[in-house]
Design a protein around this motif. Structure first.
Motif, PDB file in Angstrom:
ATOM      1  N   ILE A 135       0.848  -1.199   0.000  1.00 43.97           N
ATOM      2  CA  ILE A 135       0.000   0.000   0.000  1.00 43.97           C
ATOM      3  C   ILE A 135       0.887   1.254   0.000  1.00 43.97           C
ATOM      4  O   ILE A 135       0.696   2.186  -0.770  1.00 43.97           O
ATOM      5  CB  ILE A 135      -0.929   0.020   1.241  1.00 43.97           C
ATOM      6  N   ARG A 136       1.891   1.239   0.913  1.00 43.26           N
ATOM      7  CA  ARG A 136       2.819   2.380   0.994  1.00 43.26           C
ATOM      8  C   ARG A 136       3.575   2.588  -0.318  1.00 43.26           C
ATOM      9  O   ARG A 136       3.766   3.708  -0.773  1.00 43.26           O
ATOM     10  CB  ARG A 136       3.857   2.147   2.100  1.00 43.26           C
ATOM     11  N   LEU A 137       4.017   1.474  -0.902  1.00 45.05           N
ATOM     12  CA  LEU A 137       4.806   1.604  -2.131  1.00 45.05           C
ATOM     13  C   LEU A 137       3.942   2.048  -3.310  1.00 45.05           C
ATOM     14  O   LEU A 137       4.400   2.785  -4.184  1.00 45.05           O
ATOM     15  CB  LEU A 137       5.525   0.288  -2.435  1.00 45.05           C
ATOM     16  N   ALA A 138       2.693   1.595  -3.328  1.00 44.74           N
ATOM     17  CA  ALA A 138       1.782   2.046  -4.387  1.00 44.74           C
ATOM     18  C   ALA A 138       1.552   3.559  -4.270  1.00 44.74           C
ATOM     19  O   ALA A 138       1.587   4.285  -5.277  1.00 44.74           O
ATOM     20  CB  ALA A 138       0.454   1.288  -4.302  1.00 44.74           C
ATOM     21  N   ALA A 139       1.349   4.028  -3.034  1.00 43.68           N
ATOM     22  CA  ALA A 139       1.187   5.481  -2.829  1.00 43.68           C
ATOM     23  C   ALA A 139       2.481   6.209  -3.204  1.00 43.68           C
ATOM     24  O   ALA A 139       2.448   7.299  -3.788  1.00 43.68           O
ATOM     25  CB  ALA A 139       0.803   5.779  -1.377  1.00 43.68           C
ATOM     26  N   THR A 140       3.622   5.593  -2.875  1.00 44.04           N
ATOM     27  CA  THR A 140       4.924   6.169  -3.229  1.00 44.04           C
ATOM     28  C   THR A 140       5.030   6.419  -4.729  1.00 44.04           C
ATOM     29  O   THR A 140       5.379   7.523  -5.157  1.00 44.04           O
ATOM     30  CB  THR A 140       6.061   5.196  -2.816  1.00 44.04           C
ATOM     31  N   VAL A 141       4.732   5.393  -5.539  1.00 42.07           N
ATOM     32  CA  VAL A 141       4.902   5.564  -6.992  1.00 42.07           C
ATOM     33  C   VAL A 141       3.880   6.571  -7.540  1.00 42.07           C
ATOM     34  O   VAL A 141       4.190   7.329  -8.461  1.00 42.07           O
ATOM     35  CB  VAL A 141       4.876   4.233  -7.792  1.00 42.07           C
ATOM     36  N   GLU A 142       2.693   6.618  -6.967  1.00 44.79           N
ATOM     37  CA  GLU A 142       1.719   7.612  -7.432  1.00 44.79           C
ATOM     38  C   GLU A 142       2.189   9.032  -7.086  1.00 44.79           C
ATOM     39  O   GLU A 142       2.030   9.955  -7.886  1.00 44.79           O
ATOM     40  CB  GLU A 142       0.326   7.338  -6.846  1.00 44.79           C
ATOM     41  N   PHE A 143       2.787   9.192  -5.892  1.00 44.25           N
ATOM     42  CA  PHE A 143       3.330  10.509  -5.528  1.00 44.25           C
ATOM     43  C   PHE A 143       4.476  10.912  -6.461  1.00 44.25           C
ATOM     44  O   PHE A 143       4.567  12.064  -6.884  1.00 44.25           O
ATOM     45  CB  PHE A 143       3.825  10.512  -4.073  1.00 44.25           C
ATOM     46  N   ILE A 144       5.356   9.969  -6.746  1.00 45.14           N
ATOM     47  CA  ILE A 144       6.468  10.292  -7.663  1.00 45.14           C
ATOM     48  C   ILE A 144       5.899  10.696  -9.023  1.00 45.14           C
ATOM     49  O   ILE A 144       6.319  11.684  -9.625  1.00 45.14           O
ATOM     50  CB  ILE A 144       7.439   9.096  -7.818  1.00 45.14           C
ATOM     51  N   HIS A 145       4.912   9.920  -9.496  1.00 46.11           N
ATOM     52  CA  HIS A 145       4.299  10.216 -10.790  1.00 46.11           C
ATOM     53  C   HIS A 145       3.669  11.613 -10.783  1.00 46.11           C
ATOM     54  O   HIS A 145       3.890  12.413 -11.706  1.00 46.11           O
ATOM     55  CB  HIS A 145       3.247   9.139 -11.089  1.00 46.11           C
ATOM     56  N   THR A 146       2.912  11.931  -9.737  1.00 44.54           N
ATOM     57  CA  THR A 146       2.253  13.230  -9.646  1.00 44.54           C
ATOM     58  C   THR A 146       3.285  14.359  -9.581  1.00 44.54           C
ATOM     59  O   THR A 146       3.120  15.406 -10.219  1.00 44.54           O
ATOM     60  CB  THR A 146       1.322  13.274  -8.415  1.00 44.54           C
ATOM     61  N   ALA A 147       4.359  14.133  -8.830  1.00 43.42           N
ATOM     62  CA  ALA A 147       5.425  15.142  -8.736  1.00 43.42           C
ATOM     63  C   ALA A 147       6.036  15.405 -10.117  1.00 43.42           C
ATOM     64  O   ALA A 147       6.249  16.561 -10.495  1.00 43.42           O
ATOM     65  CB  ALA A 147       6.500  14.688  -7.750  1.00 43.42           C
ATOM     66  N   THR A 148       6.282  14.334 -10.880  1.00 43.53           N
ATOM     67  CA  THR A 148       6.886  14.552 -12.203  1.00 43.53           C
ATOM     68  C   THR A 148       5.894  15.250 -13.144  1.00 43.53           C
ATOM     69  O   THR A 148       6.300  16.081 -13.952  1.00 43.53           O
ATOM     70  CB  THR A 148       7.392  13.245 -12.848  1.00 43.53           C
ATOM     71  N   LEU A 149       4.604  14.945 -13.022  1.00 41.86           N
ATOM     72  CA  LEU A 149       3.607  15.645 -13.854  1.00 41.86           C
ATOM     73  C   LEU A 149       3.622  17.143 -13.555  1.00 41.86           C
ATOM     74  O   LEU A 149       3.568  17.971 -14.469  1.00 41.86           O
ATOM     75  CB  LEU A 149       2.191  15.108 -13.603  1.00 41.86           C
ATOM     76  N   LEU A 150       3.671  17.482 -12.264  1.00 41.80           N
ATOM     77  CA  LEU A 150       3.679  18.906 -11.880  1.00 41.80           C
ATOM     78  C   LEU A 150       4.896  19.618 -12.474  1.00 41.80           C
ATOM     79  O   LEU A 150       4.784  20.716 -13.007  1.00 41.80           O
ATOM     80  CB  LEU A 150       3.675  19.045 -10.353  1.00 41.80           C
ATOM     81  N   HIS A 151       6.062  18.968 -12.383  1.00 46.50           N
ATOM     82  CA  HIS A 151       7.266  19.603 -12.922  1.00 46.50           C
ATOM     83  C   HIS A 151       7.245  19.618 -14.452  1.00 46.50           C
ATOM     84  O   HIS A 151       7.675  20.596 -15.072  1.00 46.50           O
ATOM     85  CB  HIS A 151       8.517  18.907 -12.383  1.00 46.50           C
ATOM     86  N   ASP A 152       6.726  18.545 -15.050  1.00 45.22           N
ATOM     87  CA  ASP A 152       6.622  18.502 -16.524  1.00 45.22           C
ATOM     88  C   ASP A 152       5.792  19.652 -17.058  1.00 45.22           C
ATOM     89  O   ASP A 152       6.104  20.214 -18.106  1.00 45.22           O
ATOM     90  CB  ASP A 152       5.918  17.210 -16.973  1.00 45.22           C
ATOM     91  N   ASP A 153       4.694  19.948 -16.373  1.00 41.49           N
ATOM     92  CA  ASP A 153       3.813  21.010 -16.868  1.00 41.49           C
ATOM     93  C   ASP A 153       4.514  22.367 -16.850  1.00 41.49           C
ATOM     94  O   ASP A 153       4.255  23.216 -17.702  1.00 41.49           O
ATOM     95  CB  ASP A 153       2.513  21.059 -16.046  1.00 41.49           C
ATOM     96  N   VAL A 154       5.401  22.548 -15.858  1.00 40.85           N
ATOM     97  CA  VAL A 154       6.181  23.797 -15.825  1.00 40.85           C
ATOM     98  C   VAL A 154       7.165  23.798 -16.992  1.00 40.85           C
ATOM     99  O   VAL A 154       7.315  24.792 -17.716  1.00 40.85           O
ATOM    100  CB  VAL A 154       6.966  23.926 -14.494  1.00 40.85           C
ATOM    101  N   VAL A 155       7.829  22.643 -17.165  1.00 45.19           N
ATOM    102  CA  VAL A 155       8.855  22.526 -18.203  1.00 45.19           C
ATOM    103  C   VAL A 155       8.239  22.690 -19.597  1.00 45.19           C
ATOM    104  O   VAL A 155       8.767  23.389 -20.460  1.00 45.19           O
ATOM    105  CB  VAL A 155       9.577  21.173 -18.067  1.00 45.19           C
ATOM    106  N   ASP A 156       7.101  22.037 -19.812  1.00 48.26           N
ATOM    107  CA  ASP A 156       6.449  22.092 -21.137  1.00 48.26           C
ATOM    108  C   ASP A 156       5.564  23.322 -21.307  1.00 48.26           C
ATOM    109  O   ASP A 156       4.991  23.517 -22.371  1.00 48.26           O
ATOM    110  CB  ASP A 156       5.556  20.853 -21.340  1.00 48.26           C
ATOM    111  N   GLU A 157       5.413  24.105 -20.248  1.00 51.00           N
ATOM    112  CA  GLU A 157       4.489  25.238 -20.274  1.00 51.00           C
ATOM    113  C   GLU A 157       3.108  24.796 -20.754  1.00 51.00           C
ATOM    114  O   GLU A 157       2.471  25.439 -21.593  1.00 51.00           O
ATOM    115  CB  GLU A 157       5.038  26.366 -21.152  1.00 51.00           C
ATOM    116  N   SER A 158       2.666  23.644 -20.241  1.00 51.59           N
ATOM    117  CA  SER A 158       1.378  23.080 -20.664  1.00 51.59           C
ATOM    118  C   SER A 158       0.217  23.875 -20.089  1.00 51.59           C
ATOM    119  O   SER A 158       0.318  24.458 -19.005  1.00 51.59           O
ATOM    120  CB  SER A 158       1.227  21.638 -20.172  1.00 51.59           C
ATOM    121  N   ALA A 159      -0.878  23.863 -20.809  1.00 53.78           N
ATOM    122  CA  ALA A 159      -2.091  24.535 -20.333  1.00 53.78           C
ATOM    123  C   ALA A 159      -3.151  23.509 -19.929  1.00 53.78           C
ATOM    124  O   ALA A 159      -4.047  23.806 -19.151  1.00 53.78           O
ATOM    125  CB  ALA A 159      -2.635  25.453 -21.414  1.00 53.78           C
TER     126      ALA A 159
END
Lengths: 332, 332
Positions: free
Chosen positions: A75-99
């Motif tokens: 359960i902890r590890l599943a939440a871990t990978v979802e958090f990592i994924h969400t963190a990378t999405l947040l940074h990607d949107d800044v990098v790609d200047e996505s709307a």
């Protein structure tokens, strides 16, 4: 009861893992809270609440279940990978200047770039705390290495864009960073926490790696030949953004001098004119690169299914098998 | 030989720890390399090469040395904290839209925001790999918690800025995130890796925490009463950027209705006019908040020195003692 014949494999997985996924979602809710900085749950809820298929946490839960795990670290590890994924999405949107992301305005648009950068950092640190709680140095090692592959792949993608020297091996490294590294870490840690054998752990890594690569190649191919109604993307977005993906890389590798000049102008220099997308597509047809790219995606899906053979015979194994078919079925 | 009477404490520490710091610098060079993404070492070298006092890695080395450590994990942990520090600087510059850092143009200005975000992520993942190599779950736990405190503090600082409800306890949490959490983690892991007693580990944490808080309060105070020639900052930058630091928070807490309206207009609404900085300073003088803030900084420096009493009698201990005096000596 649903009829499993008409259900998509990730839906069947979601049904099978529903009890565990409820716990994962509860844990995500608890851990994204911040008493003094309400901006954090606001931004996270916007993204996590938007749904998505939660494929990565399901991969961890599926791997653990298939290997007979009885504890609660999955359960902890599943939440871990979802958090990592969400963190990378947040940074990607800044990098790609996505709307837009998942059909909704991105966090950097709704709030600002600062919030996306800092909340991404916060989620990454939260994921780090969660994995430490498993007490497994091997899990930490796997996730540290995956994080480095992800971050290096992102930088590589940024610098490889618009550069015609980008070849298939660099493309593969970018794809591993962008997608496959977290897929393979997700499945691998599920096996490790379950105490699976070395052969099984290796098979789980290989499955996640190949599944992620198949998924990303299919995505890149659909950019050139998808139905915009199904994909939600316009044909040729990658071309307009001067991204070097497999269909173009294969065409560039075989280009005549004149064709090369076309790619230099449109991709490297970005001086695109009306009719250029059609010309690019014509070159992909000339060298049959769309068909070859499709074959590559199916090849990786086959590797994914092959890797599963080393794993215990379990209903979840069949779902993972069907999932590998499913990620490339969009290409039919 | 230098005369220790005229040497600053961090210079004396740097001299004492020179052999170890050389190894730390070598490790930083090795680990920031990236075969395929040269942008990574370029950006990192710009920042790491710019110097800075390397205070955080020295704190780790000093703590380990004072506790009699003989191995080489202190080198890894010192590089770890420097990588974390560099990663947060890269992200801070994006968040603050800064143009200068350590007297040179920032990475986001020289390259772009993307590079700063992604190279920051890369360095953070590299730091994560380095700490895993120590094989100490306790070290990982300390650094995971410090990362979460840092990230939460950064978000809090962003949302607390321009908000007159920010009180001294929120200020302290921001300061811990911004500065003290990495100082205290740096000293604590040095003790943990050296196998220090629980009392010593606690003392090392307390020293780093108090030192970091004293350092940051002094920094914030110098913004209002420093000599711009020495600090390299203009008086009142924080006021113009509507940051709520201790001298203002203390004045807001005692404000009359009329004074409160002044703070609402200048800080919350940001409608600043000529003469407002002078008026703000007059209010700080009226309530004696600059003197009180100075006393707070000295109080934290005293706590830092007090914490050292539980630690082994060692030449390095005296240097750490003098360092606590030094960080507030700028206020004399």
């Amino acid at each position: 009861m649903h009829n499993s014949m008409t259900q998509k494999p990730h839906e069947l997985l979601a049904e099978t893992l529903a009890a565990e996924m409820d716990k994962v979602n509860d844990l995500i809710q608890t851990r994204m809270a911040s008493e003094h900085a309400p901006r954090i749950p606001e931004v996270t809820a916007h993204l996590v609440g938007a749904g998505g298929k939660r494929l990565r946490p399901m991969l961890t839960l599926a791997a653990a279940k298939m290997c007979g795990y009885q504890g609660d670290h999955d359960i902890r590890l599943a939440a871990t990978v979802e958090f990592i994924h969400t963190a990378t999405l947040l940074h990607d949107d800044v990098v790609d200047e996505s709307a837009q992301r998942r059909g909704r305005p991105t966090a950097n648009l709704l709030w600002d770039n600062k919030s996306s950068v800092l909340v991404g950092d916060y989620l990454f640190s939260r994921s780090f705390q969660l994995m430490v709680e498993t007490g497994s140095l091997r899990v930490l090692d796997i996730l540290a290495n995956a994080s480095a592959t992800i971050a290096e792949g992102e930088v590589l993608q940024m610098t490889a864009a618009m550069d015609l020297k980008t070849d298939e091996s660099i493309y593969l490294q970018v794809v591993r960073g962008k997608t496959a590294a977290l897929f393979s870490a997700a499945t691998e840690v599920g096996g490790v926490i379950a105490g699976a054998s070395e052969v099984e752990v290796k098979a789980l890594f290989d499955y996640g790696d190949a599944l992620g690569i198949a998924f990303q190649i299919a995505d890149d191919l659909l950019d050139y030949q998808g139905d915009s109604k199904t994909t939600g993307k316009n044909v040729g977005d990658d071309f307009r953004e001067r991204k070097l993906t497999l269909p173009v890389i294969k065409a560039v590798a075989q280009a005549t001098d004149e064709e090369r000049a076309f790619w230099v102008r449109t991709i490297e220099k970005g001086r695109q004119e009306d009719g250029d997308l059609e010309q690019a597509l014509a070159l992909m047809v000339k060298y049959d690169t769309l068909t070859q790219t499709r074959a590559d995606a199916f090849g990786w899906a086959t590797r994914a299914k092959k890797a599963l053979e080393a794993l215990p015979d379990h209903p979840v194994r069949q779902m993972l098998h069907d999932l590998a078919d499913y990620v490339v079925s969009r290409l039919n």
